[in-house]
Structures are given as structure tokens and as C-alpha cells.
Design an enzyme around this catalytic site. Structure first.
Site, PDB file in Angstrom:
ATOM      1  N   GLU A  82       0.835  -1.206   0.000  1.00  0.00           N
ATOM      2  CA  GLU A  82       0.000   0.000   0.000  1.00  0.00           C
ATOM      3  C   GLU A  82       0.866   1.251   0.000  1.00  0.00           C
ATOM      4  OE1 GLU A  82      -3.254   0.154   2.798  1.00  0.00           O
ATOM      5  OE2 GLU A  82      -3.498   2.298   2.451  1.00  0.00           O
ATOM      6  N   LYS A 275      -7.933  -0.453  11.038  1.00  0.00           N
ATOM      7  CA  LYS A 275      -7.193  -0.897   9.846  1.00  0.00           C
ATOM      8  C   LYS A 275      -5.966  -0.003   9.665  1.00  0.00           C
ATOM      9  CE  LYS A 275      -6.333  -1.172   5.204  1.00  0.00           C
ATOM     10  NZ  LYS A 275      -5.521  -0.290   4.369  1.00  0.00           N
ATOM     11  N   ASP A 291       3.119 -14.259  11.745  1.00  0.00           N
ATOM     12  CA  ASP A 291       1.811 -14.633  11.212  1.00  0.00           C
ATOM     13  C   ASP A 291       0.839 -13.452  11.390  1.00  0.00           C
ATOM     14  OD1 ASP A 291      -0.700 -15.650  10.747  1.00  0.00           O
ATOM     15  OD2 ASP A 291      -0.358 -17.528  11.831  1.00  0.00           O
ATOM     16  N   HIS A 388      -2.038   9.969  -0.764  1.00  0.00           N
ATOM     17  CA  HIS A 388      -2.240   8.653  -1.369  1.00  0.00           C
ATOM     18  C   HIS A 388      -2.043   8.717  -2.877  1.00  0.00           C
ATOM     19  CE1 HIS A 388      -4.518   5.781   1.481  1.00  0.00           C
ATOM     20  NE2 HIS A 388      -3.559   6.421   2.098  1.00  0.00           N
TER      21      HIS A 388
HETATM   22  C1  MEV Z   1      -5.845   3.467   4.636  1.00  0.00           C
HETATM   23  O1  MEV Z   1      -5.070   2.329   4.376  1.00  0.00           O
HETATM   24  C2  MEV Z   1      -5.943   3.681   6.119  1.00  0.00           C
HETATM   25  C3  MEV Z   1      -6.872   4.796   6.572  1.00  0.00           C
HETATM   26  O2  MEV Z   1      -8.151   4.618   5.969  1.00  0.00           O
HETATM   27  C4  MEV Z   1      -6.956   4.708   8.069  1.00  0.00           C
HETATM   28  C5  MEV Z   1      -7.988   5.622   8.684  1.00  0.00           C
HETATM   29  O3  MEV Z   1      -8.975   5.951   8.019  1.00  0.00           O
HETATM   30  O4  MEV Z   1      -7.809   5.953   9.867  1.00  0.00           O
HETATM   31  C6  MEV Z   1      -6.358   6.144   6.119  1.00  0.00           C
END
Ligand code: MEV
Length: 431
Positions: A82, A275, A291, A388
Site C-alpha cells: 500500500e 485498519k 503470522d 495517497h
Molecule cells: C488506509 O489504508 C488507512 C486509513 O483509511 C486509516 C484511517 O482511516 O484511519 C487512512
């Protein structure tokens, strides 16, 4: 694409497997493509990790430098596909490194596994016999636990638990373990399977008239609420002044706190928030041969431990100081398994100074907190798309087959413009 089932695939040579794949899937040129990703020296090592290996799947191996954790500086290897995860972690590491650094501590390191079984007899028979059963389980697993005990680990607890209210005749033996620097999955599962067979033979030898024991399964649990680490950062609120151009310290901190509050009660936000923590954690787990599926599964269950899924990180301001922390259940190892077989996992651990499992838990939590901080910082100010898409520009350029010259020009051109596949395609067509 053929619908014919392939029989005996695993018995074919690698070349045979690829030939069959080409025939069955209609995908041409697999042999040369797969060959180009074979490792010239280490291929036998990679082949040994899995079955039906036909090639390797490459992912970038990056470094997020300058993580100051408990006063020690680490340059952290991260494996992720990513774009922006590494840049985000590195920028948060730089910011917190110039403040207090990351303060991490391992609270507990106990793991558990269960022998799940059915017992048709009376509960009292099991309860009364349990001291003897326990003694037998310990004695019969002594040859397996001896080595681990010498390293400071072993079995710490064996409990009989009654779940007959949930499922007819269902009990479990819950065993707690200390596995020191190894993740311990093989050790735990070996002990549990040996215990299951001793339990069954003990009950059938001693109590065949009282009931029947049916072993359902014996397996470690990837839920590790007693193997967890905390990491905390703090800074005076004033330190956030102009961290983002045009944003005051108070406005930044207020929005940051609100963003975390939302992730405390809104599951849609909480999952994405968590995430963002796992972006960094998973990348370091992969880089050290650990793992990541096991940790992911446990972490998300932990996020629901109070009855509803919530943020794994917490934030508050006290006496004009901003406090931000994360608590993560992480069961990992720094010896054994892929950690000592994968050449780059070995290098990762070497670069981190051959950490103990506890030290690696603290580095993981710090990278998770850094990733979370960077994500929220971007979300509540400039948004994440700018960063991004800047990183994504490289992927789009590769996808469109841009030349080196077009890459340089496109990077300059899109520095202050919105990146989209269509815009980049148009730019490439005109340059
Ligand atoms: C993207 O990989 C992760 C985010 O969506 C985390 C978040 O929204 O806090 C930017």
C-alpha cells in the site's frame, strides 16, 4: 478456461504444474513470467514454505527510519503493497521522535489453547478426578515441555471449564502457556494434542462406566487478551501549532480527539480506524516473518472485548498535554518458524538488533500508533487523498508503461494537481 478438475496437481513437477495451468486457464507465457520471479539462490528455501509453489510473489521491502522507542532508535523494515503506509509511519516517527518518543511496555505474555471435548457422564466425576487428570497431563507432556521450561517458558495453568450450558456435554481444558521468544503455535498445539489423548485414555481407563469422552479438537487460540502491549506518546498541545499549515494547535487537537471518539462508538469508522493501525503492524509482522493473520484475528476480537467493536487507540488532553495510546494483543516470535528461515526476515530482526519477542511487541505497537497518528492527522486536515494519490501516481505511471522521462515530467506536473488514471493517461499521451 477449462472446467475440468485437475487430479494429482501436487504430484507434478513445477514445470508440469505450470504446463497444466497454462492449458487449463488459457493464460499464456506463465512459464517465463513465473521463471523471472524465481530466486537465483534462495529458491529452495521459499519452496519449502508452502505446497504447489510455482514462483514467488514480490512485495516492496521498505524502511521507516528513526523510531525512538523507550529511548532506543530503530529503523523499521516494513513489507506492504500500500503506497503511503511507509511514508506515513516515517513522518509520524520523525514527529514523535522529536518529542517524547514512543513509550511502550509489555503488560503480559500469556497465551492459551484448549482441548475441546464432550463428556456424557456427570460433571462431578470430571471435577473430582481433575487433580489426578491434571497431574497426568503434566507428566505426559513433560518430554515436550522440557525444552521450553529450560528457556523460561512452559505451561502455567490448566483449568477445567464447563460449557454444558452452551452446548450439550461440552467441556474444555483451558491451558495457559508462556512461550518466551517463540510464537509457540507448534509447541502449544503439540502439547494440547498430547493432553487430549491422555485425557481420553485416563477417562476410559478409570471411568468407563461413568461416561464417554469424545475429543472434538485441540488447538491454540489466536485470541490473546493476556498477551498484550501498550504504547503511549504525549506532547504539549502547543506542539501541534502549524503542524499542518493554517491549522492552530487547539483546532488540530480538538478534531483529532473527535475523530477518535467517533471510532469509539461507530463501527463503520472503528474498523477503518483500526485498519489504519494494522497497516503498520501487518507490514512489520510480514517483514519479520510473523503470522499477520493470527494477530489480525486476535486484535479485532480484542477491539470488541467490551461488547461492541471500538477503537484500539485512546486519546485525551490533561493539563494542556495531548496523550495518545494504543493497546494491542500481539502474539509473535523472534525465534523459530519463518523468522529464522526467510533470509529477509532474518535481516529484519538483525537490523532491529535481534529483539526479544517482548521488544518486538513494543516496536509493533509503536508502528501501529504511528500509522494511526499519521492517518488521523491527514484525515482531519488535508485529507488522505493528496498523499495517497501522489504515491499512487507511480503505480499509474507503471501501469501505463511511462518512460523515465515521462515519469519525471509527470511527477513535476502532478505535484499540485489532482491525480487520476484519466488525467495521467492524457498527460502521457501528450508528452
Ligand atoms: C488506509 O489504508 C488507512 C486509513 O483509511 C486509516 C484511517 O482511516 O484511519 C487512512
Amino acid at each position: 478456461m477449462s472446467n475440468t478438475v485437475i487430479n494429482g496437481f501436487s504430484k507434478l513437477s513445477r514445470e508440469g504444474k505450470i504446463r497444466v495451468l497454462e492449458q487449463q486457464t488459457g493464460s499464456k507465457g506463465l512459464a517465463s513470467e513465473f521463471e523471472s520471479f524465481q530466486h537465483p539462490v534462495q529458491q529452495p528455501v521459499f519452496d519449502s514454505f508452502s505446497e504447489n509453489v510455482v514462483s514467488n510473489f514480490h512485495l516492496p521491502y521498505s524502511i521507516a527510519p528513526n523510531f525512538l522507542i523507550n529511548g532506543k532508535l530503530y529503523h523499521v523494515p516494513l513489507v506492504t503493497e500500500e503506497s503511503s503506509v511507509v511514508a506515513a509511519a516515517a513522518s509520524a516517527a520523525k514527529f514523535w521522535g522529536s518529542n517524547c518518543g514512543f513509550n511502550a511496555r509489555v503488560v503480559s505474555t500469556l497465551k492459551s489453547g484448549q482441548v475441546h471435548f464432550l463428556w456424557t457422564g456427570k460433571k462431578e466425576v470430571l471435577v473430582n478426578a481433575f487433580p489426578d487428570i491434571k497431574e497426568k497431563l503434566i507428566a505426559q507432556t513433560a518430554p515436550i515441555t522440557e525444552n521450553m521450561e529450560q528457556r523460561g517458558g512452559g505451561i502455567t495453568d490448566i483449568l477445567l471449564e464447563d460449557y454444558t450450558g452452551e452446548l450439550l456435554n461440552y467441556y474444555r481444558i483451558n491451558v495457559r502457556f508462556e512461550t518466551v521468544d517463540s510464537m509457540g503455535a507448534n509447541f502449544i498445539n503439540t502439547v494440547l494434542e498430547a493432553m487430549a489423548s491422555s485425557l481420553k485414555s485416563f477417562l476410559s481407563e478409570q471411568f468407563s462406566n461413568a461416561g464417554e469422552c469424545d475429543i472434538i479438537m485441540s488447538i491454540l487460540s489466536n485470541y490473546t487478551p493476556e498477551c498484550f502491549v501498550e504504547c503511549h506518546v504525549e506532547a504539549p498541545v502547543a506542539r501541534f501549532e502549524q503542524l499542518e499549515a493554517g491549522v492552530s494547535a487547539e483546532a488540530f487537537v480538538d478534531k483529532f480527539i473527535t475523530a477518535v471518539r467517533i471510532a469509539e462508538f461507530d463501527v463503520f469508522r472503528a474498523v477503518t480506524h483500526n485498519k489504519g493501525i494494522m497497516n503498520g503492524v501487518d507490514a512489520l509482522l510480514l517483514a519479520t516473518g510473523n503470522d499477520s493473520r493470527a494477530v489480525e484475528a486476535g486484535v479485532h476480537a480484542f477491539a470488541s472485548r467490551n461488547g461492541s467493536y471500538s477503537s484500539l487507540s485512546k486519546v485525551y488532553v490533561y493539563r494542556d498535554t495531548f496523550h495518545f495510546s494504543v493497546t494491542l494483543p500481539i502474539s509473535i516470535g523472534t525465534v523459530g518458524g519463518v523468522t529464522s528461515l526467510h533470509p529477509l526476515a532474518k535481516r529484519s530482526l538483525e537490523m532491529l538488533g535481534h529483539p526479544s519477542a517482548q521488544e518486538l511487541m513494543m516496536i509493533l505497537a509503536s508502528v501501529g500508533l504511528a500509522s494511526n497518528f499519521a492517518a488521523i492527522r491527514a484525515l482531519v486536515t488535508r485529507g488522505i487523498q493528496r498523499g495517497h494519490m501522489k504515491m499512487h501516481l507511480g503505480n499509474i505511471l507503471s501501469q501505463l508503461g511511462a518512460t523515465d522521462e515521462q515519469r519525471i515530467k509527470a511527477t513535476e506536473w502532478f505535484a499540485d494537481k489532482t491525480v487520476s488514471v484519466a488525467a495521467v493517461r492524457e498527460f502521457i499521451n501528450n508528452h
